[in-house]
Design an enzyme around this catalytic site. Sequence first.
Site, PDB file in Angstrom:
ATOM      1  N   GLY A  11       0.857  -1.234   0.167  1.00  0.00           N
ATOM      2  CA  GLY A  11      -0.009  -0.075   0.155  1.00  0.00           C
ATOM      3  C   GLY A  11       0.784   1.250  -0.093  1.00  0.00           C
ATOM      4  O   GLY A  11       0.595   2.306   0.758  1.00  0.00           O
ATOM      5  N   ALA A  12       1.741   1.341  -0.668  1.00  0.00           N
ATOM      6  CA  ALA A  12       2.687   2.452  -0.937  1.00  0.00           C
ATOM      7  C   ALA A  12       2.424   3.256  -2.204  1.00  0.00           C
ATOM      8  O   ALA A  12       3.240   4.298  -2.435  1.00  0.00           O
ATOM      9  CB  ALA A  12       4.236   1.896  -0.783  1.00  0.00           C
ATOM     10  N   GLY A  15      -0.487   8.010   0.655  1.00  0.00           N
ATOM     11  CA  GLY A  15      -0.532   8.101   2.247  1.00  0.00           C
ATOM     12  C   GLY A  15       0.619   7.728   2.881  1.00  0.00           C
ATOM     13  O   GLY A  15       1.678   8.226   2.605  1.00  0.00           O
ATOM     14  N   ILE A  16       0.532   7.077   3.989  1.00  0.00           N
ATOM     15  CA  ILE A  16       1.499   6.632   5.030  1.00  0.00           C
ATOM     16  C   ILE A  16       2.480   5.990   4.328  1.00  0.00           C
ATOM     17  O   ILE A  16       3.649   5.955   4.519  1.00  0.00           O
ATOM     18  CB  ILE A  16       0.982   6.075   6.304  1.00  0.00           C
ATOM     19  CG1 ILE A  16       0.133   7.167   6.938  1.00  0.00           C
ATOM     20  CG2 ILE A  16       2.053   5.562   7.132  1.00  0.00           C
ATOM     21  CD1 ILE A  16      -0.962   6.498   7.961  1.00  0.00           C
ATOM     22  N   GLY A  17       2.177   4.881   3.536  1.00  0.00           N
ATOM     23  CA  GLY A  17       2.908   3.911   2.821  1.00  0.00           C
ATOM     24  C   GLY A  17       4.032   4.560   1.935  1.00  0.00           C
ATOM     25  O   GLY A  17       5.421   4.330   2.015  1.00  0.00           O
ATOM     26  N   SER A 141      -3.426  -0.034  14.664  1.00  0.00           N
ATOM     27  CA  SER A 141      -4.289   1.454  14.911  1.00  0.00           C
ATOM     28  C   SER A 141      -4.897   1.474  16.149  1.00  0.00           C
ATOM     29  O   SER A 141      -5.129   0.733  16.672  1.00  0.00           O
ATOM     30  CB  SER A 141      -5.540   1.728  13.838  1.00  0.00           C
ATOM     31  OG  SER A 141      -6.401   2.692  14.293  1.00  0.00           O
ATOM     32  N   TYR A 167     -13.210  -2.700  11.782  1.00  0.00           N
ATOM     33  CA  TYR A 167     -11.854  -2.155  11.606  1.00  0.00           C
ATOM     34  C   TYR A 167     -11.047  -2.435  12.638  1.00  0.00           C
ATOM     35  O   TYR A 167      -9.986  -2.740  12.975  1.00  0.00           O
ATOM     36  CB  TYR A 167     -12.144  -0.859  11.262  1.00  0.00           C
ATOM     37  CG  TYR A 167     -10.699   0.013  10.981  1.00  0.00           C
ATOM     38  CD1 TYR A 167      -9.723  -0.493  10.006  1.00  0.00           C
ATOM     39  CD2 TYR A 167     -10.273   1.067  11.755  1.00  0.00           C
ATOM     40  CE1 TYR A 167      -8.390   0.226   9.682  1.00  0.00           C
ATOM     41  CE2 TYR A 167      -8.923   1.647  11.703  1.00  0.00           C
ATOM     42  CZ  TYR A 167      -8.152   1.230  10.749  1.00  0.00           C
ATOM     43  OH  TYR A 167      -7.037   1.778  10.412  1.00  0.00           O
TER      44      TYR A 167
END
Length: 292
Positions: A11-12, A15-17, A141, A167
């Site tokens: 997931g890069a 966002g954060i990735g 999270s 989640y």
Amino acid sequence: MKQQKTAFITGATGGIGKAAALGLASKHYRVIIHGRNEEKTAAVCKEIKKITGNENIDYFIGDLFLMRDIKKVAETFINKHDRLDILINNAGGIMSKDRKETAEGIEATISVNLLAPFLLTNLLLDLLKRSEDGRIINVSSNSHKLNAKPRLSDIELKHNYNPLVAYGNAKLFLIWISQYLSEQLSSQGLYNVTVNTLHPGAVVTNFGVNSNLGGLLNFFGKLVRPFFKTPEQGAETIIHLAVSDEVKSVNGKYFENKKIKLPSEKYYSKQNEQIIWNYCRTRTENLINKNV
Ligand SMILES: NC(=O)c1ccc[n+]([C@@H]2O[C@H](COP(=O)([O-])OP(=O)(O)OC[C@H]3O[C@@H](n4cnc5c(N)ncnc54)[C@H](OP(=O)(O)O)[C@@H]3O)[C@@H](O)[C@H]2O)c1
């Protein structure tokens, strides 16, 4: 000369990735990014090379909602690389207000946030064991503290589905399977591979943007976004866990703001942890065998 270390980040594409990938690329790691859209992922790969001047960036494509895609990603990775130093299971997110199942029949939240990291990690574990300092970093999270309400007789929430609970549960279970794996590794005398989890903070990304959680939550979400961290700030704990000597032998812990924190113990027991580990193992094994 020291060998260049290889990091693989799911997931890069944003966002954060992506921020974590940029951070590691600028520290001269070989960075392999993962995305589910070829065009988008190739563009991010090119962008990271351009920004950092690091040419050792590559990418893999796979839909992490599908166990068969994860298996293909892992197989291609193993064919191309003989060692992996850092695996960052970052891809994930919250789903929409109505319960959805993947094409393989798994509740979508648990599929991408729990079963995907479980399977990818297990398939790449032999490569990680070849590293002298293998690190598995699972992005959880603090929603596991705020929203989790697990019912272990209904792990995929067939009844009374709620996206926040789904989640929170998935991120809680991710902590449990990470703890379980860390103990397995130590009990086998494999001290060269560690597995830790983290909360990145509340970060302005695409997280939840298309989730449509319902009126009040959508409104509240927009209201608090201006106070969130940037993706670069959100990636700080991931990068710390990936590169810092301070955490080299730290195993099975949960981090926030680069510090060890206690995860919620409200629903924890050894027995529950084992139930979730067994669930992940049988659910992924059954799907993979079906897809062969
Ligand atoms: N943002 C926050 O406040 C926050 C807080 C706590 C935890 N987290 C966690 O941090 C991690 C990163 O989230 P983010 O905030 O950076 O969100 P984001 O901007 O939505 O990024 C999520 C990444 O995961 C990928 N992804 C999602 N589902 C996928 C699938 N089925 N197959 C392949 N890739 C998939 C996305 O790919 P596409 O580009 O193709 O969509 C994207 O690259 C997640 O695990 C999230 O749960 C975030």
